[in-house]
Structures are given as structure tokens and as C-alpha cells.
Scaffold this motif. Structure first.
Motif, mmCIF file in Angstrom:
data_model
loop_
_atom_site.group_PDB
_atom_site.id
_atom_site.type_symbol
_atom_site.label_atom_id
_atom_site.label_comp_id
_atom_site.label_asym_id
_atom_site.label_seq_id
_atom_site.Cartn_x
_atom_site.Cartn_y
_atom_site.Cartn_z
ATOM 1 N N GLN A 199 0.836 -1.204 0.000
ATOM 2 C CA GLN A 199 0.000 0.000 0.000
ATOM 3 C C GLN A 199 0.870 1.252 0.000
ATOM 4 O O GLN A 199 0.601 2.213 -0.734
ATOM 5 C CB GLN A 199 -0.924 -0.024 1.211
ATOM 6 N N VAL A 200 1.928 1.248 0.807
ATOM 7 C CA VAL A 200 2.849 2.386 0.837
ATOM 8 C C VAL A 200 3.545 2.539 -0.509
ATOM 9 O O VAL A 200 3.701 3.659 -1.029
ATOM 10 C CB VAL A 200 3.890 2.197 1.964
ATOM 11 N N MET A 201 3.967 1.418 -1.108
ATOM 12 C CA MET A 201 4.611 1.481 -2.419
ATOM 13 C C MET A 201 3.653 2.041 -3.467
ATOM 14 O O MET A 201 4.079 2.729 -4.400
ATOM 15 C CB MET A 201 5.089 0.089 -2.827
ATOM 16 N N GLY A 202 2.352 1.727 -3.315
ATOM 17 C CA GLY A 202 1.376 2.265 -4.244
ATOM 18 C C GLY A 202 1.239 3.775 -4.123
ATOM 19 O O GLY A 202 1.016 4.466 -5.125
ATOM 20 N N TRP A 203 1.365 4.280 -2.906
ATOM 21 C CA TRP A 203 1.320 5.731 -2.714
ATOM 22 C C TRP A 203 2.567 6.400 -3.291
ATOM 23 O O TRP A 203 2.488 7.478 -3.865
ATOM 24 C CB TRP A 203 1.204 6.058 -1.236
ATOM 25 N N LEU A 204 3.721 5.748 -3.140
ATOM 26 C CA LEU A 204 4.976 6.335 -3.606
ATOM 27 C C LEU A 204 5.169 6.170 -5.106
ATOM 28 O O LEU A 204 5.683 7.068 -5.779
ATOM 29 C CB LEU A 204 6.156 5.692 -2.862
ATOM 30 N N TYR A 205 4.769 5.009 -5.634
ATOM 31 C CA TYR A 205 4.977 4.700 -7.057
ATOM 32 C C TYR A 205 3.662 4.209 -7.665
ATOM 33 O O TYR A 205 3.502 3.017 -7.959
ATOM 34 C CB TYR A 205 6.064 3.648 -7.224
ATOM 35 N N PRO A 206 2.698 5.101 -7.836
ATOM 36 C CA PRO A 206 1.377 4.679 -8.320
ATOM 37 C C PRO A 206 1.371 4.060 -9.705
ATOM 38 O O PRO A 206 0.436 3.333 -10.051
ATOM 39 C CB PRO A 206 0.567 5.991 -8.295
ATOM 40 N N SER A 207 2.399 4.319 -10.507
ATOM 41 C CA SER A 207 2.432 3.748 -11.858
ATOM 42 C C SER A 207 2.852 2.281 -11.848
ATOM 43 O O SER A 207 2.613 1.565 -12.825
ATOM 44 C CB SER A 207 3.400 4.540 -12.743
ATOM 45 N N LYS A 208 3.462 1.818 -10.764
ATOM 46 C CA LYS A 208 3.948 0.441 -10.701
ATOM 47 C C LYS A 208 3.210 -0.412 -9.672
ATOM 48 O O LYS A 208 3.186 -1.644 -9.786
ATOM 49 C CB LYS A 208 5.446 0.426 -10.380
ATOM 50 N N PHE A 209 2.651 0.226 -8.661
ATOM 51 C CA PHE A 209 1.984 -0.520 -7.593
ATOM 52 C C PHE A 209 0.574 0.024 -7.391
ATOM 53 O O PHE A 209 0.316 1.198 -7.646
ATOM 54 C CB PHE A 209 2.762 -0.406 -6.274
ATOM 55 N N HIS A 210 -0.294 -0.847 -6.910
ATOM 56 C CA HIS A 210 -1.654 -0.437 -6.578
ATOM 57 C C HIS A 210 -1.750 -0.213 -5.078
ATOM 58 O O HIS A 210 -1.253 -1.019 -4.286
ATOM 59 C CB HIS A 210 -2.657 -1.506 -7.021
ATOM 60 N N SER A 211 -2.415 0.849 -4.690
ATOM 61 C CA SER A 211 -2.525 1.167 -3.270
ATOM 62 C C SER A 211 -3.795 0.609 -2.639
ATOM 63 O O SER A 211 -4.013 0.766 -1.441
ATOM 64 C CB SER A 211 -2.487 2.691 -3.064
ATOM 65 N N GLU A 212 -4.641 -0.032 -3.449
ATOM 66 C CA GLU A 212 -5.876 -0.599 -2.919
ATOM 67 C C GLU A 212 -5.558 -1.765 -1.994
ATOM 68 O O GLU A 212 -4.876 -2.713 -2.380
ATOM 69 C CB GLU A 212 -6.767 -1.089 -4.066
ATOM 70 N N PRO A 213 -6.025 -1.734 -0.753
ATOM 71 C CA PRO A 213 -5.721 -2.829 0.174
ATOM 72 C C PRO A 213 -6.515 -4.079 -0.167
ATOM 73 O O PRO A 213 -7.507 -4.019 -0.906
ATOM 74 C CB PRO A 213 -6.141 -2.262 1.534
ATOM 75 N N PRO A 214 -6.127 -5.233 0.349
ATOM 76 C CA PRO A 214 -6.925 -6.448 0.134
ATOM 77 C C PRO A 214 -8.295 -6.293 0.770
ATOM 78 O O PRO A 214 -8.442 -5.641 1.807
ATOM 79 C CB PRO A 214 -6.097 -7.541 0.815
ATOM 80 N N PHE A 215 -9.311 -6.899 0.142
ATOM 81 C CA PHE A 215 -10.655 -6.781 0.711
ATOM 82 C C PHE A 215 -10.903 -7.817 1.800
ATOM 83 O O PHE A 215 -11.917 -7.769 2.491
ATOM 84 C CB PHE A 215 -11.735 -6.870 -0.376
ATOM 85 N N ASP A 216 -9.969 -8.759 1.975
ATOM 86 C CA ASP A 216 -10.100 -9.710 3.073
ATOM 87 C C ASP A 216 -8.745 -10.355 3.341
ATOM 88 O O ASP A 216 -7.834 -10.320 2.504
ATOM 89 C CB ASP A 216 -11.133 -10.789 2.748
#
Length: 320
Positions: free
Chosen positions: A213-230
Motif C-alpha cells: 500500500q505504501v509502495m502504491g502511494w509512492l509509485y502509483p504507476s507500478k503498484f496499486h494502493s488498494e488494500p486487500p478486501f479480506d
């Protein structure tokens, strides 16, 4: 594996398992189902954690819970008073062996799922979506167990043998297992893992999920910041040459973008929890073994070897 879009998680330790090629939920129901997943409380095979009871009711409530999954010992399988459409009452038997018997775990019936939704307060649950919800619930659990079986087949005989399998790459795992069965060195019944117990922890992000999630905030083009739903924790009985041991597996459930056809995409990130140094080594071995297999040129050598074998076979069949 059917290819959709790229996986939403970068390969930090082990690429999540993509489960979508035959998923029974279509179109708009996908989002509804994912939102309800972490809140359902249907049966022995669905480990969502019920809310803690009030202090005055804690003793009586806990005594009514099944210690294998923290679920109520009995869940209604009868039609609710406000229900206008009948739902199937049959429960499907899974392929997951129980740790406390020779039987298999059972999945909830659609009626039990619907009653669980009502019990949680989801009175807006469309009754025509319940059977699809149960189908996806079962589908994902089966996919999770298959991945756990792969982990167990790699490391149930120790780290040394596990590395010998890991360094041959992910794409060869099925062939290794088939060869062991053919040689008689693998007894699937005797050495098969069994699911002892499980629990749902939808509100507890794993360290890896937090990192992604942190990587998604820092590098949105490579990682997704959406957390797992379960999130689920499954406790598995591993059969080893020195006896049985219990291994905890962590499963993060992610929802991806749907296919152009409307079929949903789910990603399951399944790995042993780092409860022991051995579990940490197993995770590094599986990731590192696949990297080694590709970086060392073994993939290309195997391709050339296969071409030579095919050519030799063809020449042998053409000889008079």
C-alpha cells in the motif's frame, strides 16, 4: 492460467495467484460480492470473525463457538420469514481435508449464506446474487488450497529438497510433482496436508499488504494502493518425515479490474506466515529459486534440450 491485465502487485516475494478464468460471478455483482465477503459469516468453511460479544454475554457466546473456526456451532439453513424466493439448501463438499478427521470441509449452502447476511444486518442483499456469492467463495477457497498444496509439496521434506525443487523454476513444479508420483516417491494420501483450523481477519492488514500500500502511494504507476478486501489465516498440518507440524498460512484477497467480457479478476497472495526462521527461508527460497532459474539461463537450456529431444524422436520414428 488465463491472462488478464498485469497483476496489481509487484513481485516483492511471491507473485499472487491470479484466480479468474472460470469465476462464476459476472459484471455488477462482482463489486457487491467483494464488499460483502469480509462481513459474511456462513459456515465452517468461511472464517470471518464474528463481532466480540458484550462482556455480560461473552462466556455464553464463546461456549457456542466452534474452536476450529470461531463460527457459531449451528447456522440456520431454513428460509427466513421475510424471504420471498427459495434458495438451495445443499452444501457442497470441498477438496480440503479436515485436520480432525478423514472427512473434507463443507461449504455453506446459499440459504446459510443469505441468513448470515441478514444476521450481519445486510438486509439489502439481493437474493438473486447469493448463489453467485457462494460459488465465488468456494472457487477462491479451492484456489487457495491448491496453492497451499504446492507450498507443502515443495517443503514438507525439508529445506534441502525444497531448494532443489525451487531452483528448477515455477513452471516446472507440476512436472516435478508428476515425476515423483510416477517414481512412487510421493504418496499423496499419506503426505497430503490437512486444514486444521482457520479464521478471518479482514481488519488486520498483513505487513506485506501494508508495504504494498505504501509502495502504491509512492509509485502509483507500478503498484496499486488498494488494500486487500479480506485476509484469512489458515493453519495447516504438514506431514514431514520426522512427524506432523503445524504451519500458518496467510492469504490476502485482492480484487482486480474486470475482464473486457465482464468477468471479475481476483488475486490471492498466499504464503507461509513468518512465525519461524524456517518459514522465512521457505519464502526466500521460492522467490529466489525462480529468479535463479531464469537468470542462470536454465530456461533457455531446457528449451534447447526439449527441441533436441523432439528432433531425435522425430528422426527415430522416420527410420525404416
Amino acid at each position: 492460467m488465463h491472462k488478464g491485465r498485469g497483476a496489481p502487485l509487484s513481485d516483492l516475494s511471491q507473485q499472487p495467484t491470479e484466480v479468474q478464468s472460470s469465476c462464476p460471478v459476472k459484471g455488477p455483482q462482482r463489486k457487491f460480492w467483494a464488499e460483502r465477503w469480509a462481513s459474511q459469516e456462513p459456515s465452517e468453511t468461511s472464517p470471518s470473525q464474528p463481532p466480540p460479544p458484550e462482556p455480560s454475554e461473552r462466556s455464553s457466546t464463546l461456549s457456542a463457538l466452534n474452536p476450529l473456526n470461531h463460527m457459531p456451532s449451528t447456522i440456520s439453513n431454513t428460509r427466513s420469514q421475510t424471504q420471498i424466493t427459495s434458495l438451495p439448501l445443499d452444501r457442497e463438499t470441498s477438496s480440503i481435508p479436515r485436520g480432525d478427521s478423514t472427512a473434507m470441509w463443507e461449504y455453506p449452502s446459499p440459504q446459510q449464506m443469505y441468513n448470515a447476511m441478514l444476521r450481519k444486518g445486510y438486509t439489502d442483499t439481493p437474493i438473486d446474487a447469493v448463489e453467485s456469492m457462494v460459488a465465488v467463495h468456494n472457487f477462491l477457497n479451492e484456489g487457495a488450497w491448491q496453492e497451499i498444496e504446492t507450498w507443502e509439496s515443495m517443503f514438507n521434506r525439508g529445506l534441502r529438497e525444497g531448494w532443489e525443487k525451487c531452483r528448477r523454476g515455477e513452471e516446472n513444479m507440476a512436472a516435478i510433482r508428476a515425476a515423483e508420483l510416477a517414481r512412487g516417491t510421493l504418496d499423496e494420501e499419506e503426505g497430503a496436508p490437512r486444514l486444521v483450523r482457520f479464521m478471518g481477519r479482514p481488519g488486520d492488514l498483513t505487513p506485506k499488504a501494508r508495504m504494498l500500500q505504501v509502495m502504491g502511494w509512492l509509485y502509483p504507476s507500478k503498484f496499486h494502493s488498494e488494500p486487500p478486501f479480506d485476509r484469512h489465516d489458515w493453519y495447516v498440518a504438514r506431514r514431514t518425515p520426522s512427524g506432523q507440524k503445524e504451519v500458518r498460512y496467510v492469504i490476502d484477497y485482492y480484487s482486480g479490474d474486470p475482464e473486457p467480457t465482464g468477468e471479475p479478476v481476483f488475486y490471492l497472495d498466499i504464503r507461509p506466515a513468518i512465525d519461524t526462521p524456517t518459514a522465512a527461508v521457505e519464502r526466500m527460497m521460492r522467490w529466489g529459486g525462480d529468479v535463479w532459474h531464469k537468470a542462470s539461463g536454465q530456461v533457455e537450456r531446457e528449451r534447447i534440450r526439449a527441441e533436441k529431444t523432439a528432433k531425435a524422436t522425430q528422426q527415430a520414428t522416420q527410420r525404416p
